[in-house]
Motif scaffolding. Sequence first.
Motif, PDB file in Angstrom:
ATOM      1  N   VAL A  40       0.866  -1.177   0.000  1.00 34.74           N
ATOM      2  CA  VAL A  40       0.000   0.000   0.000  1.00 34.74           C
ATOM      3  C   VAL A  40       0.904   1.228   0.000  1.00 34.74           C
ATOM      4  O   VAL A  40       1.740   1.399   0.894  1.00 34.74           O
ATOM      5  CB  VAL A  40      -0.921   0.018   1.238  1.00 34.74           C
ATOM      6  N   LEU A  41       0.726   2.074  -1.011  1.00 30.79           N
ATOM      7  CA  LEU A  41       1.597   3.227  -1.208  1.00 30.79           C
ATOM      8  C   LEU A  41       0.853   4.529  -0.919  1.00 30.79           C
ATOM      9  O   LEU A  41      -0.346   4.646  -1.202  1.00 30.79           O
ATOM     10  CB  LEU A  41       2.132   3.253  -2.638  1.00 30.79           C
ATOM     11  N   SER A  42       1.573   5.496  -0.405  1.00 27.56           N
ATOM     12  CA  SER A  42       0.959   6.782  -0.079  1.00 27.56           C
ATOM     13  C   SER A  42       0.563   7.536  -1.343  1.00 27.56           C
ATOM     14  O   SER A  42       1.355   7.643  -2.282  1.00 27.56           O
ATOM     15  CB  SER A  42       1.948   7.636   0.712  1.00 27.56           C
ATOM     16  N   PHE A 109       7.039  10.939   0.240  1.00 19.50           N
ATOM     17  CA  PHE A 109       6.890  11.069  -1.207  1.00 19.50           C
ATOM     18  C   PHE A 109       5.692  10.249  -1.653  1.00 19.50           C
ATOM     19  O   PHE A 109       5.263   9.318  -0.949  1.00 19.50           O
ATOM     20  CB  PHE A 109       8.157  10.660  -1.960  1.00 19.50           C
ATOM     21  N   ALA A 110       5.141  10.605  -2.784  1.00 19.00           N
ATOM     22  CA  ALA A 110       4.002   9.862  -3.326  1.00 19.00           C
ATOM     23  C   ALA A 110       4.501   8.500  -3.794  1.00 19.00           C
ATOM     24  O   ALA A 110       5.202   8.396  -4.795  1.00 19.00           O
ATOM     25  CB  ALA A 110       3.362  10.633  -4.471  1.00 19.00           C
ATOM     26  N   ALA A 123      -4.245 -10.977  -7.221  1.00 24.24           N
ATOM     27  CA  ALA A 123      -5.476 -10.209  -7.430  1.00 24.24           C
ATOM     28  C   ALA A 123      -6.189  -9.963  -6.100  1.00 24.24           C
ATOM     29  O   ALA A 123      -6.686  -8.849  -5.844  1.00 24.24           O
ATOM     30  CB  ALA A 123      -6.393 -10.954  -8.395  1.00 24.24           C
ATOM     31  N   GLN A 124      -6.245 -10.972  -5.236  1.00 20.05           N
ATOM     32  CA  GLN A 124      -6.880 -10.788  -3.934  1.00 20.05           C
ATOM     33  C   GLN A 124      -6.099  -9.790  -3.083  1.00 20.05           C
ATOM     34  O   GLN A 124      -6.678  -8.963  -2.381  1.00 20.05           O
ATOM     35  CB  GLN A 124      -6.983 -12.135  -3.207  1.00 20.05           C
ATOM     36  N   ALA A 125      -4.773  -9.858  -3.165  1.00 17.00           N
ATOM     37  CA  ALA A 125      -3.963  -8.921  -2.395  1.00 17.00           C
ATOM     38  C   ALA A 125      -4.171  -7.491  -2.876  1.00 17.00           C
ATOM     39  O   ALA A 125      -4.252  -6.552  -2.067  1.00 17.00           O
ATOM     40  CB  ALA A 125      -2.496  -9.313  -2.495  1.00 17.00           C
ATOM     41  N   ARG A 126      -4.297  -7.298  -4.194  1.00 16.89           N
ATOM     42  CA  ARG A 126      -4.512  -5.944  -4.730  1.00 16.89           C
ATOM     43  C   ARG A 126      -5.893  -5.429  -4.338  1.00 16.89           C
ATOM     44  O   ARG A 126      -6.053  -4.249  -3.989  1.00 16.89           O
ATOM     45  CB  ARG A 126      -4.339  -5.930  -6.242  1.00 16.89           C
ATOM     46  N   ASP A 127      -6.878  -6.283  -4.392  1.00 15.24           N
ATOM     47  CA  ASP A 127      -8.219  -5.851  -3.977  1.00 15.24           C
ATOM     48  C   ASP A 127      -8.223  -5.452  -2.502  1.00 15.24           C
ATOM     49  O   ASP A 127      -8.813  -4.440  -2.112  1.00 15.24           O
ATOM     50  CB  ASP A 127      -9.232  -6.973  -4.211  1.00 15.24           C
ATOM     51  N   ALA A 128      -7.555  -6.235  -1.686  1.00 17.53           N
ATOM     52  CA  ALA A 128      -7.536  -5.946  -0.250  1.00 17.53           C
ATOM     53  C   ALA A 128      -6.711  -4.702   0.058  1.00 17.53           C
ATOM     54  O   ALA A 128      -7.025  -3.958   0.999  1.00 17.53           O
ATOM     55  CB  ALA A 128      -6.988  -7.146   0.508  1.00 17.53           C
ATOM     56  N   ALA A 129      -5.656  -4.472  -0.715  1.00 18.56           N
ATOM     57  CA  ALA A 129      -4.840  -3.273  -0.491  1.00 18.56           C
ATOM     58  C   ALA A 129      -5.677  -2.010  -0.631  1.00 18.56           C
ATOM     59  O   ALA A 129      -5.454  -1.011   0.072  1.00 18.56           O
ATOM     60  CB  ALA A 129      -3.659  -3.254  -1.455  1.00 18.56           C
ATOM     61  N   ARG A 286       4.662  -1.844 -13.478  1.00 16.38           N
ATOM     62  CA  ARG A 286       5.438  -0.744 -14.056  1.00 16.38           C
ATOM     63  C   ARG A 286       5.113   0.568 -13.353  1.00 16.38           C
ATOM     64  O   ARG A 286       6.006   1.386 -13.078  1.00 16.38           O
ATOM     65  CB  ARG A 286       5.182  -0.632 -15.563  1.00 16.38           C
ATOM     66  N   ALA A 287       3.842   0.791 -13.024  1.00 16.15           N
ATOM     67  CA  ALA A 287       3.464   2.029 -12.338  1.00 16.15           C
ATOM     68  C   ALA A 287       4.111   2.096 -10.960  1.00 16.15           C
ATOM     69  O   ALA A 287       4.590   3.161 -10.535  1.00 16.15           O
ATOM     70  CB  ALA A 287       1.946   2.117 -12.215  1.00 16.15           C
ATOM     71  N   GLU A 288       4.141   0.959 -10.243  1.00 15.33           N
ATOM     72  CA  GLU A 288       4.794   0.939  -8.935  1.00 15.33           C
ATOM     73  C   GLU A 288       6.299   1.173  -9.061  1.00 15.33           C
ATOM     74  O   GLU A 288       6.907   1.827  -8.207  1.00 15.33           O
ATOM     75  CB  GLU A 288       4.508  -0.391  -8.237  1.00 15.33           C
TER      76      GLU A 288
END
Length: 776
Positions: A40-42, A109-110, A123-129, A286-288
Motif C-alpha cells: 500500500v503506497l501513499s 513522497f508519493a 489479485a486478492q492482495a490488490r483488492d484488499a490493499a 510498471r506504475a509501482e
Amino acid sequence: MAKFGIGQSVRRVEDQRFITGQGRYVDDITLPNLCHGVTVLSPHAHARIRRIDTARAKAAPGVLLVLTGADAAAEKLGALTAHVMPEDFGAPKGHRVFLPLLNAEKVRFAGDRVAFVVAETEAQARDAADLVEVDYEPLPAVVLLDDAAKPGAPKVWDDCPEGNVAFRLMFGSKEATDAAFAGARHVVALRVENNRLAPVSMEPRCAIGDYNAADDFYTLHTSSQNPHGVRMEMSHIFHVPENRVRVVSPDVGGGFGLKGSVFPDDALVLWASRRLRRPVKWVATRAESMLTDHCGRDIVHSGEIALDENGKILGIRQQSLFQVGAYFVGAGLVPAAFALRFIPEAYDVQNIHIMTTGLFTNTTQTGPYRGAGRPEAAYFTERLVEHAARRIGMDPAELRRRNLIPPGKLPYATPTFWTYDSGEFERVMNKCLELADWKGYAARKQESETRGRLRGRAVSYYIEFGGIFNERMEIRFDPGGSVTVFGGTHSHGQGHATVFAQLVHDWLGVPFDQIRYVQGDTAQVAMGRGTYGARSAVVGGSALKVAADRILEKAKPMAAALIEADVADLEFKDGSFRVVGTDKAIALTDVAKAFYAPMGPLTRKLGVGLDAEGSFSPEPPSHPNGSHACELEVDPETGEVTIDRYVVVDDLGRVLNPMIVTGQMHGGVAQGIGQALYEHQLYDRESGQLLTGSFMDYTMPRADMLPRFETALEEVPCKTNPLGVKGIGESGTIGAPPTVINAVIDALAPLGVDRIDMPATPLRVWQAIQAARGGA
C-alpha cells in the motif's frame, strides 16, 4: 585458443536460453504453498499518518496477513540507511536518515510504503490493499531543487539542522582558482540542468521470501546486481548472522544500478514469510516501479571556465544542487561525489573550486544509475567547454585538442584525487573525427539546407573509472576434469559466463565447453561484491587471473610426480605441463583428475581436489576514455531532432571480447541519447504527484529513433591491473548526452540559440526556435 581465447568475438553462451525463452527470472520461480504480497503506497507527497485501519482488508477474501509500520516497530525490525556518509572521508557531517520497511508516522513522497497485504493470489492482495484505510494529514511538499534550497522551504525532515541540506561536498582551492580567474583573458559562465531519469529496467524489481522456521533460516530470491550486499542488509534488518540468510539472484532483466540497491520490499517478503511460515512473492507493476524505484541524475550545475588568450583552460569554478530525494540511503552519495570528482575530465586543469549541495525533496530517493555521477560531470564540463569555444570564437574541437592531457604527462594526478595511468586522448579524438568524416561536413550541411533542415555536429571527450572495491573469484576442477568458476560478480546482460570462460580457457587450456560459470547464490559463492561501476572485467577478471595462477602452482607438483619429472623442469603451455626441451607432457585436466584419487601417497601429500581462489583490489582503478561525434538534423517547423550519424572511439585497454564490448557501447549510447532527447521524470511542483508514471508519459528511446552507430576500439593497455583492461559498462551513457545536445545547439546557432536543456524534445526545441525568432 584462436577461436575461444582472449580477444575473440565468442558468441555469448547465455543467449541460447534467453532467445529460446529458457531464462529463469524471479517471477518464473514458483515455490510450494506460495502466496502473494502487495504494498500500500501513499497517495500524498508529504503527510502525517493519523490512523491506519486494516480491519476491512484483513476480512477480504483470501487475505492472510496485513502488516503496518507499527508491527515493524513492535518486532524491532531494522531500517535502511546510507552506506557511506560524507564525514566518513573527511567532508562536513551529513544528515543521516532511515528508510523504514513501512511508515507509521509520516510519508515523504508519493509512493512511500504504508502497509503490506498478503493473500492467496495477487489479485486478492490488490483488492484488499484498496481496503486499507489511512487517515492522512497533508503537509506542504517541495519537489524542485531550486525550491528546496530556498530559506523557509517546507522541510522533508523536521530534525534536519540546515533546512533540506543532506550534505555538502567540495574539492579544490578557492584561493588558487580565484587567482587563476583573475589572470584570465576569457571567463565564460553556464548553467545546465541534468534531467531526472527513471531506470526503467525491462524486468521490474521482484522478490520471494522463504523462511524456514525449523532452522531459523531466511532465503530471499531477488532481482539483484549484488546478492551478497543484499544478504548483509537482511542480516541487519532481522538482527541475525549472515550465515542464516541465503540470497539467490537468478537471471536479471536489466540492472543499471537500480538493482544494486536494497529496497524495503526485499525485507517485506521475508518478514511476511516468517509470520506466515509460507513463501511470499512480490512483483512490482510498471506504475509501482515508476513511483518507488530510485531515480538517476537530477542535478543543476552553475559554473565558469577561465581561459588564456590561446584557449588554455586556467581554472573551473562550479556549484551544483544535487537531488537526494526523500531518503538518503544506500549508495546515494556516490553519484554526487563522482559528479564532482570527474569535472576535470581528461583536460589538463589543476585550478578548480567545485561544490555540491545535496538536498532532500518529497520525491523518491536518488541512487546510482548507469554512470553514477560520471555522466553528470561530463555533461557539465563538455557543455561548458563547447560554450566557451563559441564565446571566444575558437573551433570546439581545437579547444579540446589544446587542453587534453598529453601522453607525456601520464600518470596524471587530478585535483580531485584520480590518477590517470594511461591514455592517448588527442589521438583517440582525432580518430573519431576521421571516422565521422569531419572534413566532409560542409557538403552534408548544404544538402540539409536544401531540404529546409538545420544541421549540426559536435565532438566530445569523456573519461571515467572502471573498478571499485575488491573482489574474489574461485576456480574449481571436478573429478572428471571439468571446471566451474564461482564468480563474486553478477552478470545481468554483460556476458560473464562467456568472457570468464574465455579467460580460463586461454590461461589453463581447459576446453571452452567444459567451463561452467556460477553466480548469484550466496550459498554457492563464498563472497562477492556484485556488478556495477564497470568493475567485472577489471576486478573480477584480475581476481580470476590470480586464481588461475594459483591453480597452476598447486597442480605443478602433482604433474611432476605423475610424469616423474623435477618441478623445476616443467613449463605450462597450451593446457599441458611439459618437460622443457622434450615431448614428455601431461594435460592439466588429467592432473586435476589425479587430485581426486580415493587414496594414495600423492593426495595424502598434496591434498584432495584442485581448486583455488583469487582476490584483487583495484587501487588505483582503471580509466576508460573515449570520444563521441554526432551529426543531426533539426526540422525548424516542428522541432524534431533526427540523428543522422553517430561515431564512438573508445580506449578500453585490452579488449577481451570485441562483440560483447560493442554491444555494451551500443546500449550505453542508446541510453545516453534517450536522456538527451526523450526521457524525463517529472513531478507536479505543487502537489508532488508523479506526472510521468507510465510509458504514455515517460518516453523511452526506440530502435527507429536511433541511427546506425559506428564504433572503433583503441587498445591502450591499463597499467594498474594484470589484464590491462579498463571497463566498458558505463561509457556510452557518459559521452552521448553532451555530444547530442552540443550538436543540437550547433544546428540552432545560426538562429541565435546558444543553450537548451535536456531532453531536447520537439516542443522544447520548437520553443527555443520561436523565442530566437521573436527576439525573446
